[in-house]
Scaffold this active site. Structure first.
Site, PDB file in Angstrom:
ATOM      1  N   THR A  19       0.775  -1.308  -0.069  1.00 47.46           N
ATOM      2  CA  THR A  19      -0.058  -0.032  -0.032  1.00 47.46           C
ATOM      3  C   THR A  19       0.869   1.339  -0.019  1.00 47.46           C
ATOM      4  O   THR A  19       0.490   2.262  -0.802  1.00 47.46           O
ATOM      5  CB  THR A  19      -0.924  -0.118   1.310  1.00 47.46           C
ATOM      6  OG1 THR A  19      -1.742  -1.131   1.377  1.00 47.46           O
ATOM      7  CG2 THR A  19      -1.755   1.209   1.254  1.00 47.46           C
ATOM      8  N   HIS A 100      -0.474  -9.527  -5.912  1.00 46.15           N
ATOM      9  CA  HIS A 100       0.255 -10.119  -5.255  1.00 46.15           C
ATOM     10  C   HIS A 100       0.764 -11.524  -5.809  1.00 46.15           C
ATOM     11  O   HIS A 100       1.419 -12.510  -5.268  1.00 46.15           O
ATOM     12  CB  HIS A 100      -0.240 -10.661  -3.881  1.00 46.15           C
ATOM     13  CG  HIS A 100      -0.543  -9.428  -3.008  1.00 46.15           C
ATOM     14  ND1 HIS A 100       0.340  -8.702  -2.803  1.00 46.15           N
ATOM     15  CD2 HIS A 100      -1.475  -9.299  -2.260  1.00 46.15           C
ATOM     16  CE1 HIS A 100      -0.163  -7.564  -2.083  1.00 46.15           C
ATOM     17  NE2 HIS A 100      -1.405  -7.949  -1.672  1.00 46.15           N
ATOM     18  N   ARG A 121      10.147  -7.514   1.355  1.00 47.79           N
ATOM     19  CA  ARG A 121      10.378  -7.184   2.940  1.00 47.79           C
ATOM     20  C   ARG A 121      10.899  -8.450   3.603  1.00 47.79           C
ATOM     21  O   ARG A 121      10.471  -9.605   3.237  1.00 47.79           O
ATOM     22  CB  ARG A 121       9.017  -6.510   3.579  1.00 47.79           C
ATOM     23  CG  ARG A 121       9.118  -6.153   4.798  1.00 47.79           C
ATOM     24  CD  ARG A 121       7.666  -5.855   5.383  1.00 47.79           C
ATOM     25  NE  ARG A 121       7.778  -5.088   6.699  1.00 47.79           N
ATOM     26  CZ  ARG A 121       6.308  -4.971   7.372  1.00 47.79           C
ATOM     27  NH1 ARG A 121       5.343  -5.109   6.689  1.00 47.79           N
ATOM     28  NH2 ARG A 121       6.675  -4.348   8.452  1.00 47.79           N
ATOM     29  N   SER A 129       2.720  -9.187  10.043  1.00 48.80           N
ATOM     30  CA  SER A 129       1.720  -8.215   9.556  1.00 48.80           C
ATOM     31  C   SER A 129       0.457  -9.160   8.847  1.00 48.80           C
ATOM     32  O   SER A 129      -0.692  -8.851   8.907  1.00 48.80           O
ATOM     33  CB  SER A 129       2.403  -7.355   8.545  1.00 48.80           C
ATOM     34  OG  SER A 129       1.359  -6.323   7.861  1.00 48.80           O
ATOM     35  N   TYR A 184      11.368  -2.847   1.290  1.00 45.96           N
ATOM     36  CA  TYR A 184      10.559  -2.023   2.404  1.00 45.96           C
ATOM     37  C   TYR A 184      11.692  -1.448   3.330  1.00 45.96           C
ATOM     38  O   TYR A 184      11.241  -0.181   3.615  1.00 45.96           O
ATOM     39  CB  TYR A 184       9.747  -3.207   3.026  1.00 45.96           C
ATOM     40  CG  TYR A 184       9.053  -2.385   4.291  1.00 45.96           C
ATOM     41  CD1 TYR A 184       7.574  -2.094   4.134  1.00 45.96           C
ATOM     42  CD2 TYR A 184       9.302  -2.503   5.699  1.00 45.96           C
ATOM     43  CE1 TYR A 184       6.845  -1.547   5.076  1.00 45.96           C
ATOM     44  CE2 TYR A 184       8.787  -1.873   6.515  1.00 45.96           C
ATOM     45  CZ  TYR A 184       7.347  -1.387   6.084  1.00 45.96           C
ATOM     46  OH  TYR A 184       6.527  -0.683   7.080  1.00 45.96           O
ATOM     47  N   SER A 219       4.470   9.756   5.486  1.00 45.13           N
ATOM     48  CA  SER A 219       5.101   9.213   6.644  1.00 45.13           C
ATOM     49  C   SER A 219       3.686   8.259   7.300  1.00 45.13           C
ATOM     50  O   SER A 219       2.985   8.385   7.347  1.00 45.13           O
ATOM     51  CB  SER A 219       5.190  10.367   7.484  1.00 45.13           C
ATOM     52  OG  SER A 219       3.897  10.943   7.964  1.00 45.13           O
TER      53      SER A 219
END
Length: 289
Positions: A19, A100, A121, A129, A184, A219
């Site tokens: 995302t 994905h 990641r 997660s 990531y 952020s």
């Protein structure tokens, strides 16, 4: 699925920063259009190519019954679970596409036609997660504990596994001019540098002030409060479970340490070493693998 040369894919194994990368890519490619970003939810800007395969007919019937009091919600539900190929066929160019699926399950000429940004990641953070996501989303419905979930993950018994094969397919194509491979952990460590890489990939040139503003927009605190990227539509339709962690969680690199016991930590080290043995793929934050 017919491709267009203006198509942009953002691909990853789930919970790898997808995302975050989607919003970064969309903003860079669309000349930092904050107004449209706020007005149009990310789910509409990026059809999720294969999401419909996650919605079992039994669940579709439940969601339909629960939202039957509202024609608007029934229409929204149909839009959400419509096959991605159908959604994309009627979309104007340029199309932004979330998936994905690994490269081997996507159109074979994808990189010769379209662009892809792939993000990877640390799998230990991914599984934490993904565990929370699978407790949050009713289409997944996981109700077990984390350790059981971890064993499903490393034994390739989950959606989109095997994890390392997914990454390796993209890694092998990382030098292709139409593929940008990100980590990531790089986004977390130096977002400005990553923004510049993405900008270069899309032949965009932004000032330092523009880059700083975009990094502020991206952020983690602003992201958690950004309704456009938080899958609010899923909560509105009752697809998410009240009381579970939100879709955008902590965005913390290394948070897996709060979940792994000593046995799991050793398992993870062995599993990662075995899977990285036959490749030069290395996570930039890990010197030991």
């Amino acid at each position: 699925m017919p491709l267009r040369d203006s198509d942009v894919f953002v691909a990853s194994y789930p919970r790898s920063g997808t995302t975050w990368t989607q919003e970064l890519v969309w903003m860079v490619a669309n000349d930092l259009d904050y107004e449209k970003s706020a007005a149009v939810p990310l789910t509409q800007r990026y059809p999720f190519l294969e999401f419909s395969i996650c919605v079992h007919p039994v669940m579709k019937k439940k969601f339909t019954e629960e939202n039957s009091y509202s024609e608007d919600k029934l229409k929204l539900l149909e839009d959400v679970i419509q096959p991605g190929t159908d959604q994309l066929a009627s979309m104007p160019s340029p199309r932004f596409i979330k998936t994905h699926l690994p490269l081997s399950l996507l159109p074979p000429d994808l990189l010769e036609t379209a662009k892809m940004v792939y993000v990877a990641r640390d799998p230990r953070d991914v599984v934490v997660s993904f565990y929370h996501l699978n407790r949050l989303i009713r289409t997944q419905g996981y109700i077990g504990d984390f350790k059981t979930y971890w064993h499903y993950f490393i034994n390739d018994l989950h959606h989109w596994t095997p994890y390392f094969e997914h990454l390796k397919e993209a890694w092998e194509k990382r030098h292709h001019p139409n593929l940008l491979f990100l980590f990531y952990e790089e986004l977390s460590k130096d977002l400005q540098k990553t923004v510049r890489r993405v900008s270069q990939f899309f032949n965009k040139d932004y000032t330092m002030d523009e880059i700083i503003k975009l990094c502020e927009h991206l952020s983690i605190m602003n992201f958690k409060n950004n309704k456009s990227v938080n899958f609010n539509v899923m909560a509105e339709l009752g697809v998410t479970i009240t009381g579970e962690q939100s879709f955008i969680r902590k965005g913390k690199a290394g948070g897996w340490r709060d979940y792994f016991d000593e046995e799991m930590t050793k398992e993870a080290e062995s599993w990662m070493q075995n899977n990285l043995r036959d490749t030069d793929l290395r996570f930039p934050h890990l010197e030991d693998f």
